[in-house]
Motif scaffolding. Structure first.
Motif, PDB file in Angstrom:
ATOM      1  N   THR A 278      -4.687   2.438  -1.029  1.00  0.00           N
ATOM      2  CA  THR A 278      -4.476   1.139  -1.643  1.00  0.00           C
ATOM      3  C   THR A 278      -3.799   1.327  -2.997  1.00  0.00           C
ATOM      4  O   THR A 278      -3.856   2.400  -3.596  1.00  0.00           O
ATOM      5  CB  THR A 278      -5.802   0.389  -1.843  1.00  0.00           C
ATOM      6  OG1 THR A 278      -6.665   1.177  -2.665  1.00  0.00           O
ATOM      7  CG2 THR A 278      -6.469   0.110  -0.503  1.00  0.00           C
TER       8      THR A 278
ATOM      9  N   ASP B 147      -4.092  -3.645   3.910  1.00  0.00           N
ATOM     10  CA  ASP B 147      -4.057  -2.472   3.038  1.00  0.00           C
ATOM     11  C   ASP B 147      -3.655  -1.208   3.787  1.00  0.00           C
ATOM     12  O   ASP B 147      -3.849  -0.102   3.301  1.00  0.00           O
ATOM     13  CB  ASP B 147      -5.405  -2.263   2.356  1.00  0.00           C
ATOM     14  CG  ASP B 147      -6.561  -2.101   3.344  1.00  0.00           C
ATOM     15  OD1 ASP B 147      -6.304  -1.905   4.555  1.00  0.00           O
ATOM     16  OD2 ASP B 147      -7.723  -2.171   2.917  1.00  0.00           O
TER      17      ASP B 147
ATOM     18  N   ASN C  67      -7.676  -7.838   9.748  1.00  0.00           N
ATOM     19  CA  ASN C  67      -8.357  -7.314  10.926  1.00  0.00           C
ATOM     20  C   ASN C  67      -9.592  -8.144  11.263  1.00  0.00           C
ATOM     21  O   ASN C  67     -10.262  -8.677  10.374  1.00  0.00           O
ATOM     22  CB  ASN C  67      -8.778  -5.865  10.684  1.00  0.00           C
ATOM     23  CG  ASN C  67      -7.623  -4.999  10.243  1.00  0.00           C
ATOM     24  OD1 ASN C  67      -6.518  -5.117  10.774  1.00  0.00           O
ATOM     25  ND2 ASN C  67      -7.844  -4.142   9.256  1.00  0.00           N
TER      26      ASN C  67
ATOM     27  N   ARG D 217      -6.543  -5.163  15.412  1.00  0.00           N
ATOM     28  CA  ARG D 217      -6.496  -4.209  14.294  1.00  0.00           C
ATOM     29  C   ARG D 217      -5.042  -3.985  13.889  1.00  0.00           C
ATOM     30  O   ARG D 217      -4.174  -3.784  14.734  1.00  0.00           O
ATOM     31  CB  ARG D 217      -7.136  -2.879  14.705  1.00  0.00           C
ATOM     32  CG  ARG D 217      -8.587  -3.020  15.126  1.00  0.00           C
ATOM     33  CD  ARG D 217      -9.099  -1.785  15.852  1.00  0.00           C
ATOM     34  NE  ARG D 217      -9.087  -0.600  15.006  1.00  0.00           N
ATOM     35  CZ  ARG D 217      -8.523   0.570  15.345  1.00  0.00           C
ATOM     36  NH1 ARG D 217      -7.886   0.679  16.518  1.00  0.00           N
ATOM     37  NH2 ARG D 217      -8.566   1.585  14.530  1.00  0.00           N
TER      38      ARG D 217
ATOM     39  N   GLY E 299      -2.442  -2.016  10.810  1.00  0.00           N
ATOM     40  CA  GLY E 299      -2.363  -1.049   9.719  1.00  0.00           C
ATOM     41  C   GLY E 299      -1.042  -0.322   9.739  1.00  0.00           C
ATOM     42  O   GLY E 299      -0.073  -0.755  10.380  1.00  0.00           O
TER      43      GLY E 299
ATOM     44  N   ASP F   5      -9.073  -0.339  10.091  1.00  0.00           N
ATOM     45  CA  ASP F   5     -10.517  -0.504  10.179  1.00  0.00           C
ATOM     46  C   ASP F   5     -11.102  -1.199   8.958  1.00  0.00           C
ATOM     47  O   ASP F   5     -12.318  -1.333   8.835  1.00  0.00           O
ATOM     48  CB  ASP F   5     -11.188   0.856  10.381  1.00  0.00           C
ATOM     49  CG  ASP F   5     -10.751   1.514  11.679  1.00  0.00           C
ATOM     50  OD1 ASP F   5     -10.715   0.819  12.709  1.00  0.00           O
ATOM     51  OD2 ASP F   5     -10.419   2.714  11.661  1.00  0.00           O
ATOM     52  N   SER F   6     -10.247  -1.632   8.066  1.00  0.00           N
ATOM     53  CA  SER F   6     -10.708  -2.334   6.870  1.00  0.00           C
ATOM     54  C   SER F   6     -10.997  -3.793   7.186  1.00  0.00           C
ATOM     55  O   SER F   6     -10.247  -4.450   7.904  1.00  0.00           O
ATOM     56  CB  SER F   6      -9.641  -2.242   5.776  1.00  0.00           C
ATOM     57  OG  SER F   6      -9.969  -3.099   4.697  1.00  0.00           O
ATOM     58  N   HIS F   7     -12.083  -4.288   6.629  1.00  0.00           N
ATOM     59  CA  HIS F   7     -12.399  -5.706   6.755  1.00  0.00           C
ATOM     60  C   HIS F   7     -12.501  -6.356   5.377  1.00  0.00           C
ATOM     61  O   HIS F   7     -13.145  -7.397   5.211  1.00  0.00           O
ATOM     62  CB  HIS F   7     -13.701  -5.896   7.541  1.00  0.00           C
ATOM     63  CG  HIS F   7     -13.562  -5.531   8.983  1.00  0.00           C
ATOM     64  ND1 HIS F   7     -13.036  -6.389   9.927  1.00  0.00           N
ATOM     65  CD2 HIS F   7     -13.838  -4.375   9.645  1.00  0.00           C
ATOM     66  CE1 HIS F   7     -13.009  -5.788  11.118  1.00  0.00           C
ATOM     67  NE2 HIS F   7     -13.491  -4.570  10.968  1.00  0.00           N
ATOM     68  N   ALA F   8     -11.821  -5.751   4.421  1.00  0.00           N
ATOM     69  CA  ALA F   8     -11.840  -6.274   3.060  1.00  0.00           C
ATOM     70  C   ALA F   8     -11.001  -7.534   2.929  1.00  0.00           C
ATOM     71  O   ALA F   8     -11.255  -8.368   2.061  1.00  0.00           O
ATOM     72  CB  ALA F   8     -11.344  -5.205   2.084  1.00  0.00           C
TER      73      ALA F   8
ATOM     74  N   HIS G 289       0.846  -1.190   0.000  1.00  0.00           N
ATOM     75  CA  HIS G 289       0.000   0.000   0.000  1.00  0.00           C
ATOM     76  C   HIS G 289       0.885   1.244   0.000  1.00  0.00           C
ATOM     77  O   HIS G 289       2.078   1.178   0.322  1.00  0.00           O
ATOM     78  CB  HIS G 289      -0.943   0.018   1.204  1.00  0.00           C
ATOM     79  CG  HIS G 289      -0.262  -0.167   2.517  1.00  0.00           C
ATOM     80  ND1 HIS G 289       0.089  -1.409   3.003  1.00  0.00           N
ATOM     81  CD2 HIS G 289       0.143   0.714   3.465  1.00  0.00           C
ATOM     82  CE1 HIS G 289       0.673  -1.290   4.177  1.00  0.00           C
ATOM     83  NE2 HIS G 289       0.728  -0.005   4.481  1.00  0.00           N
TER      84      HIS G 289
ATOM     85  N   ASN H 293      -4.971  -0.063   6.456  1.00  0.00           N
ATOM     86  CA  ASN H 293      -6.107   0.533   7.159  1.00  0.00           C
ATOM     87  C   ASN H 293      -6.537  -0.385   8.295  1.00  0.00           C
ATOM     88  O   ASN H 293      -7.006  -1.499   8.055  1.00  0.00           O
ATOM     89  CB  ASN H 293      -7.257   0.727   6.170  1.00  0.00           C
ATOM     90  CG  ASN H 293      -8.485   1.363   6.810  1.00  0.00           C
ATOM     91  OD1 ASN H 293      -8.540   1.571   8.019  1.00  0.00           O
ATOM     92  ND2 ASN H 293      -9.470   1.667   5.996  1.00  0.00           N
TER      93      ASN H 293
END
Length: 748
Positions: free
Chosen positions: A130, A340, A351, A322, A324, A344-347, A120, A342
């Motif tokens: 990203t 990525d 996390n 978490r 990042g 707070d990302s859950h993609a 990233h 982040n």
């Protein structure tokens, strides 16, 4: 102020949500091959091509730690934490839209998983963006996968010969051939059938093995006899979930008697390094139940994360679940393995956490399937996530759960290259913390209505010198008369084992809690232990020492039962190789009696087997299933049957004709073996490990795809590279390469 310095200052914070308006950068990676540098060191060259770098300050990425240096003085490659790095260049933001950064890395690269991941961009305003990342294949030429001295590629001729042993002519599969195999099946041969449409009759019976069951299919309706409620659950699932799938609802008249040889049959699933959701864990435990495992060893904490909500200690998941872009781990952990940037990302799979309710729900699901859950709370080592989380709590004013000595000046490096991951046995907060976590977990089991059979405390891989510089530790050692770090480690295990014993909870741990201690320690801890996982290679030495010390041993050997090890040495097969390679035949050959000799005079005993799935290299749930299926089937067979049962070829026939198709029906992913390529007498022959699979091939050095020619019969070899790939049931294998591409051609 020069550009590089300005960029570094701008990046000194943590993730922010605001991103500069700019086109998304692209990063392409490729390896230029293994070589030897001017100093005579083994190195490989990596190339990162960055476009769209106008507002980029850094390109951050994850990679297994190896010393790296940028070849161009205008570029920088630096470590944030072990396994998390960044690239920077004074060329970012100037000149051409494309910047090429070449890096020399020590060691050799023979496997794609050791390339970069989680790439990233860190922008000039400190925000994270990203990128479009492309990992260029590393099997274009032999220099990419081999070294000047070694070529580990599994070439087509060796695969061809092994495939031929698997597909030799055999009789058709019988109606009761399944994995794991039954202890005893008596078919009546009267031509009659038992209908599963008729309601089964259940009868409780006495048997010294609590998992014994008997299924009588000699009449019109099934009769199931069982020695315990768990045996009833197992027999019911065997009948309706396994045999019905093979035969439909009409089973030939027979009587099945069955029981396991080992009482503990587990798979350890790691959701720490890369996260697996509650929904997907339910899929996992159903698979475990199908193959008659009875334990989920649930690895929920480690250096890289803390995945379970603990009421009263919200920092454990607010910080520890978490990951990042950060330089100080103050609000969340630095990214490792993937992500990525982040937190707070859950993609992806970086996390995530189990809430208390989700964990309770999983416990109930497992209990209904006849599976115990042993949660693992890594301590005192492998505790970086817990330490960073409790430091965040301390900064808020509560130091009562602090896990370190703030005056500690110890310098150490762990097996995973961390320098700050070890709880201090002399810190009073450690035992408050362990007590709090244990009590909260016990409360979850109570609320679930499920018995807690044990808590695994880890206990492994504490680095040398971890407490040498701790005033607290030195004072405790002086007070207790302790002379070595091993004795201090023992003090920790004794105290935590006592906390568990007061609550009636057996202690579990890795072999490190059972080997190398005093007789007094062994006589105190061994009776409190539910099991120790002996994980080193199957030489028997460590396992024997644990047995001599009186511990119940769970065979967990890396070279047989580590499911995270690569299926083979192919550069594109995922998984690690530090313990060798492990496939479905490796696990099948893991006979407990041959792995260690248990003498009558040993006070300890072998209680079971366990397969470990650490997930450093997994990037999705389908990948997790590919490491379980079909690899764990051999483990299931050996846990149930400690004597020889299936040959490799018969076992493979069951997998090909029954197991793999069932995975497609149920929506599971799985691993597919490679085709073989044999070139002899100027003729090219190919074969498959499974009957009915499609082989596609190329003759120009490119990888086959779903439009490449289909192999139907041997053909004339006219020179040049030959490559093939297997296609079956919607899956495809890695590419097999003919041995003609090996640097030094072998003479067959």
């Amino acid at each position: 102020m020069n550009t590089m310095l300005r960029n570094l200052i701008l990046c000194a914070g943590t993730f922010t949500a605001t991103t500069l308006s700019a086109a998304k950068p692209t990063v392409t990676w490729e390896t230029l091959g293994n070589t030897v540098n001017a100093q005579g060191e083994q190195v490989y060259h990596e190339r990162y091509t960055v476009t769209g770098h106008k507002n980029v300050a850094r390109i951050a990425f994850n990679k297994f730690k190896r010393p790296m240096k940028a070849i161009n003085q205008a570029d920088t490659v630096a470590e944030i934490i072990p396994g998390y790095f960044y690239l920077a260049s004074s060329r970012f933001g100037f000149g051409s839209d494309t910047v090429v950064i070449d890096v020399e890395t020590q060691g050799t690269l023979t496997q794609e998983v050791y390339g970069p991941d989680g790439v990233h961009a860190v922008m000039r305003d400190g925000s994270v963006m990203t990128v479009e990342f492309t990992l260029t294949s590393m099997i274009k030429s032999p220099e990419q996968w081999s070294t000047p001295d070694t070529d580990l590629m599994p070439y087509g001729d060796d695969i061809y010969r092994f495939n031929a042993t698997l597909t030799a002519r055999q009789k058709p599969l019988g109606p009761y051939e399944t994995i794991p195999s039954f202890k005893r099946v008596t078919e009546t041969g009267d031509g009659g059938f038992c209908s599963l449409d008729n309601k089964a009759v259940y009868r409780a019976v006495n048997n010294e093995n609590p998992e014994y069951y008997r299924i009588d299919l000699s009449g019109d309706a099934p009769v199931i006899e069982y020695a315990s409620p768990r045996a009833r659950t197992t027999a019911t699932r065997v009948l309706y979930n396994r045999l019905a799938r093979i035969n439909g609802n009409r089973l030939p008249h027979a009587v099945i008697e069955d029981w396991p040889d080992l009482p503990y049959r587990a798979v350890m699933i790691d959701i720490v390094r890369n996260y697996t959701t509650p929904e997907n864990m339910k899929k996992v435990v159903k698979l475990l139940a199908d193959y008659r495992f009875n334990t989920l060893h649930f690895h929920i904490t480690d250096d890289e994360g803390w995945r379970l909500e603990i009421p009263g200690l919200p920092e454990l998941t607010n910080v520890g679940s978490r990951r990042g872009y950060t330089l100080d781990d103050s609000e969340f952990l630095a990214q490792v393995y993937s992500g990525d940037g982040n937190p707070d990302s859950h993609a992806g799979i970086s996390n995530g956490q189990f809430t208390r309710d989700e964990f309770i729900d999983l416990l109930r699901e497992c209990d209904a399937l006849g599976i115990d859950v042993i949660p693992e709370i890594e301590s005192p080592g492998h505790a970086r996530a817990a330490i960073k989380s409790m430091e965040a709590r301390a900064r808020k004013g509560d130091t009562s759960y602090r896990l370190i000595d703030p005056a500690d000046t110890s310098v150490y490096t762990t097996a995973q290259d961390y320098h700050d991951n070890t709880m201090n046995p002399a810190a009073p907060g450690v035992y408050r913390f362990m007590t709090k976590v244990i009590d909260e977990i016990a409360a979850m089991y109570k609320d679930a209505g499920v018995k807690l059979k044990g808590i695994h405390i880890g206990g492994d891989e504490v680095a040398k010198h971890a407490w040498d510089g701790s005033p607290m530790a030195q004072a405790l050692m002086k007070k207790k008369g302790l002379k070595t770090q091993k004795q201090l480690h023992a003090e920790f295990v004794l105290r935590v084992a006592d906390i568990l014993a007061e609550r009636g909870i057996p202690v579990h741990g890795w072999q490190d809690i059972a080997v190398g201690y005093s007789d007094k320690y062994n006589k105190t801890v061994a009776p409190l232990a539910g099991g120790v996982n002996c994980w080193t290679r199957s030489t028997g030495k460590t396992t024997t020492r644990a047995l001599q010390a009186g511990f119940p041993v769970i065979l967990s050997n890396v070279n047989r039962f580590y499911l995270d090890q690569s299926y083979n040495m192919h550069p594109l097969e995922r998984g690690l190789r530090w313990g060798g390679t492990v496939d479905e035949f490796t696990t099948l050959g893991g006979y407990p009696d041959s792995m260690v000799v248990v003498k009558p005079e040993y006070p300890g005993r072998i209680t079971g087997v366990s397969g470990q799935l650490f997930n450093e290299t997994l990037r999705s749930y389908p990948m997790l299933e590919e490491f379980l299926l079909p690899k764990m089937l051999g483990l299931a067979e050996r846990g149930w049957n400690n004597s020889p049962t299936y040959t490799d070829s018969r076992y493979n026939k069951i997998i090909a004709e029954r197991e793999l198709p069932s995975y497609v029906t149920d929506g599971h992913s799985f691993h597919l073996r490679q085709p073989g390529i044999l070139i002899e007498e100027d003729t090219v022959k190919m074969n498959s490990p499974y009957r009915g699979a499609v082989i596609r091939y190329t003759l120009d050095g490119t990888d086959p795809d779903d439009e490449s020619p289909i192999y139907t019969a041997p053909f004339a070899y006219t020179g040049g590279p030959v490559r093939a790939r297997l296609y079956m049931l919607g899956k495809e294998s890695v590419t097999t390469i003919a041995h003609t591409q090996k640097k030094t051609r072998r003479h067959d």
